[in-house]
Design a protein around this motif. Structure first.
Motif, PDB file in Angstrom:
ATOM      1  N   LEU A   2      55.415  28.569  10.777  1.00  0.00           N
ATOM      2  CA  LEU A   2      56.160  27.445  10.066  1.00  0.00           C
ATOM      3  C   LEU A   2      56.589  27.856   8.659  1.00  0.00           C
ATOM      4  O   LEU A   2      55.314  28.517   7.944  1.00  0.00           O
ATOM      5  N   ARG A   3      57.227  27.394   8.180  1.00  0.00           N
ATOM      6  CA  ARG A   3      57.773  27.692   6.575  1.00  0.00           C
ATOM      7  C   ARG A   3      58.264  26.377   6.035  1.00  0.00           C
ATOM      8  O   ARG A   3      58.984  25.596   6.604  1.00  0.00           O
ATOM      9  N   PRO A   4      58.231  26.390   4.598  1.00  0.00           N
ATOM     10  CA  PRO A   4      59.134  25.217   3.894  1.00  0.00           C
ATOM     11  C   PRO A   4      60.471  24.948   4.421  1.00  0.00           C
ATOM     12  O   PRO A   4      60.946  26.178   4.442  1.00  0.00           O
ATOM     13  N   GLY A   5      60.796  23.848   4.560  1.00  0.00           N
ATOM     14  CA  GLY A   5      62.083  23.727   4.866  1.00  0.00           C
ATOM     15  C   GLY A   5      62.213  23.303   6.372  1.00  0.00           C
ATOM     16  O   GLY A   5      63.298  22.547   6.714  1.00  0.00           O
ATOM     17  N   ASP A   6      61.550  23.949   7.332  1.00  0.00           N
ATOM     18  CA  ASP A   6      61.499  23.696   8.669  1.00  0.00           C
ATOM     19  C   ASP A   6      61.325  22.014   8.821  1.00  0.00           C
ATOM     20  O   ASP A   6      60.693  21.308   8.424  1.00  0.00           O
ATOM     21  N   GLU A   7      62.219  21.632   9.831  1.00  0.00           N
ATOM     22  CA  GLU A   7      62.302  20.290  10.366  1.00  0.00           C
ATOM     23  C   GLU A   7      61.315  19.930  11.553  1.00  0.00           C
ATOM     24  O   GLU A   7      61.184  20.791  12.348  1.00  0.00           O
ATOM     25  N   VAL A   8      60.148  19.229  11.573  1.00  0.00           N
ATOM     26  CA  VAL A   8      59.380  19.055  12.480  1.00  0.00           C
ATOM     27  C   VAL A   8      58.728  17.445  13.090  1.00  0.00           C
ATOM     28  O   VAL A   8      59.240  16.814  12.488  1.00  0.00           O
ATOM     29  N   LEU A   9      58.275  17.550  14.097  1.00  0.00           N
ATOM     30  CA  LEU A   9      57.877  16.195  14.355  1.00  0.00           C
ATOM     31  C   LEU A   9      56.198  16.591  15.032  1.00  0.00           C
ATOM     32  O   LEU A   9      55.961  17.524  15.230  1.00  0.00           O
ATOM     33  N   GLY A  10      55.472  15.375  14.905  1.00  0.00           N
ATOM     34  CA  GLY A  10      53.958  15.621  15.345  1.00  0.00           C
ATOM     35  C   GLY A  10      53.087  14.674  14.732  1.00  0.00           C
ATOM     36  O   GLY A  10      53.356  13.380  14.428  1.00  0.00           O
ATOM     37  N   LEU A  11      51.801  14.992  14.967  1.00  0.00           N
ATOM     38  CA  LEU A  11      50.837  14.278  14.576  1.00  0.00           C
ATOM     39  C   LEU A  11      50.219  14.629  13.067  1.00  0.00           C
ATOM     40  O   LEU A  11      49.846  15.417  12.903  1.00  0.00           O
ATOM     41  N   CYS A  12      50.271  13.667  12.330  1.00  0.00           N
ATOM     42  CA  CYS A  12      49.870  13.733  10.918  1.00  0.00           C
ATOM     43  C   CYS A  12      48.948  12.700  10.436  1.00  0.00           C
ATOM     44  O   CYS A  12      49.402  11.461  10.575  1.00  0.00           O
ATOM     45  N   ALA A  13      47.832  12.928   9.868  1.00  0.00           N
ATOM     46  CA  ALA A  13      46.889  12.004   9.767  1.00  0.00           C
ATOM     47  C   ALA A  13      47.353  11.307   8.225  1.00  0.00           C
ATOM     48  O   ALA A  13      48.052  11.945   7.532  1.00  0.00           O
ATOM     49  N   GLY A  14      47.595  10.119   8.112  1.00  0.00           N
ATOM     50  CA  GLY A  14      48.279   9.117   7.092  1.00  0.00           C
ATOM     51  C   GLY A  14      49.955   9.308   7.028  1.00  0.00           C
ATOM     52  O   GLY A  14      50.297   9.678   6.001  1.00  0.00           O
ATOM     53  N   ALA A  15      50.394   8.961   8.054  1.00  0.00           N
ATOM     54  CA  ALA A  15      51.881   9.316   8.196  1.00  0.00           C
ATOM     55  C   ALA A  15      52.552   8.261   7.501  1.00  0.00           C
ATOM     56  O   ALA A  15      53.850   8.438   7.073  1.00  0.00           O
ATOM     57  N   LEU A  16      51.800   7.138   7.080  1.00  0.00           N
ATOM     58  CA  LEU A  16      52.710   6.194   6.381  1.00  0.00           C
ATOM     59  C   LEU A  16      52.849   6.369   4.853  1.00  0.00           C
ATOM     60  O   LEU A  16      52.101   5.583   4.125  1.00  0.00           O
ATOM     61  N   ALA A  17      53.329   7.386   4.612  1.00  0.00           N
ATOM     62  CA  ALA A  17      53.226   7.944   3.232  1.00  0.00           C
ATOM     63  C   ALA A  17      54.355   9.049   2.897  1.00  0.00           C
ATOM     64  O   ALA A  17      55.063   9.499   3.904  1.00  0.00           O
ATOM     65  N   GLU A  18      54.729   9.296   1.912  1.00  0.00           N
ATOM     66  CA  GLU A  18      55.995  10.211   1.462  1.00  0.00           C
ATOM     67  C   GLU A  18      55.530  11.726   1.840  1.00  0.00           C
ATOM     68  O   GLU A  18      56.288  12.392   2.309  1.00  0.00           O
TER      69      GLU A  18
END
Length: 326
Positions: free
Chosen positions: A88-104
């Motif tokens: 992965l690299r900056p600029g890639d559009e992704v979906l998934g599991l992120c801790a603390g997703a309710l944030a910028e």
């Protein structure tokens, strides 16, 4: 960055919008600029520290939340990758599991929690996928072992997990009956169910049909009665149950299910989803193949996250509730 934070367990009113530090990126991590985050019943369980049993097991934190920023489902754009991340690299559009997703910004740690976002999905649609669709896929394909021609009943067919489960089961060639309210019957049939039972007008447990598998997303029926509408060797997948403030809450039926499974021919399978990258990739393949599509109930802005979570906690969502962040 702006984020929704909680300092203590409680109702959605304990949430507030605040400025917090951007997460630090480790060598195996990916920092995502979150564009949308989806909410699940999982999130209000974490918010309330419910059930109390989960606190003792370390799932939510004992006296205060383990995670200050809630949320787990995210879709967005890669901002920074750790030194060990190669695909992965900056600029890639992704979906998934992120801790603390309710944030910028939110951290996917490890990187395996992310997959590329299908080009045909908006960020809001993509955020709706991870937890609910993973649960549906693993429950239907792996736990129920559903095969073409078999009959599946989905209790809670119009909710976040249910709408994915109906579509996945249809893709597997199963014959699906969905239990939902009358207002959602047309939706459930459009997703692939051959029949929709309005629970406000009739009890599916009183029907003569027998099913090879039942996916119970609601937990509002006794196990002994659910077993009566299974075939003699059918599978009951227990995915949910319980209300806020219960000692055991959603896991109340789990020990009963494990005990029953040792003495009956039917397969009684209490089930908790697992974060698997291969399964996220399987879901995006279904989406790109036109066999799976998220159903969105409502969208909210980040400052209105408490109101969004209150709606989810009410238990009558039509698909997924999403918070738009960017």
């Amino acid at each position: 960055m702006k984020a929704i934070v909680q300092e203590r367990f409680g109702a959605p009113e304990v949430l507030r919008l605040a400025d917090v530090d951007v997460p630090r990126v480790g060598p195996d991590d990916v920092l995502v600029r979150v564009r949308a985050a989806a909410l699940n019943p999982y999130d209000w369980h974490m918010l309330r520290g419910d059930p109390y049993f989960a606190r003792l097991m370390g799932g939510t934190g004992l006296r205060r939340p383990k995670s200050r920023v809630p949320g787990i489902d995210a879709a967005g754009v890669v901002e920074v990758v750790g030194a060990n991340v190669r695909d992965l690299r900056p600029g890639d559009e992704v979906l998934g599991l992120c801790a603390g997703a309710l944030a910028e910004y939110a951290l996917a740690a490890p990187r395996e929690a992310l997959v590329p976002k299908p080009a045909g999905l908006t960020f809001e649609e993509a955020a709706a996928v991870p937890l609910a669709a993973l649960t549906a896929l693993q429950a239907v394909r792996d736990i129920a072992r559903l095969r073409a021609g078999q009959r599946l009943l989905v209790n809670g067919a119009a909710g976040g997990i249910g709408t994915f489960a109906v579509q996945i089961a249809a893709a597997l060639g199963a014959e699906i009956t969905g239990v939902c309210s009358g207002r959602n019957a047309e939706l459930v049939r459009s997703l692939g169910a051959v029949r929709a039972i309005d629970y406000t007008a009739e009890d599916f447990l009183d029907q003569p049909e027998r099913y090879d598998a039942i996916l119970d997303n609601v937990g509002n029926r006794p196990l002994r009665r659910l077993r009566r509408v299974l075939t003699p060797t059918g599978t009951l997948v227990i995915n949910s149950g319980g209300k806020p403030g219960k000692v055991f809450g959603a896991v109340t039926n789990f020990p009963r299910g494990f005990a029953l499974n040792t003495v009956v021919r039917q397969r009684i399978r209490p089930f908790i989803w697992k974060p698997r990258r291969a399964d996220l990739e399987a879901l995006t393949e279904l989406i790109e193949g036109g066999k799976l599509a998220p159903v969105l109930d409502r969208t909210y802005a980040l400052p209105d996250a408490a109101e969004a979570l209150r709606h989810v906690e009410g238990g009558h969502t039509r698909g997924k509730v999403v918070v738009t962040i960017a």
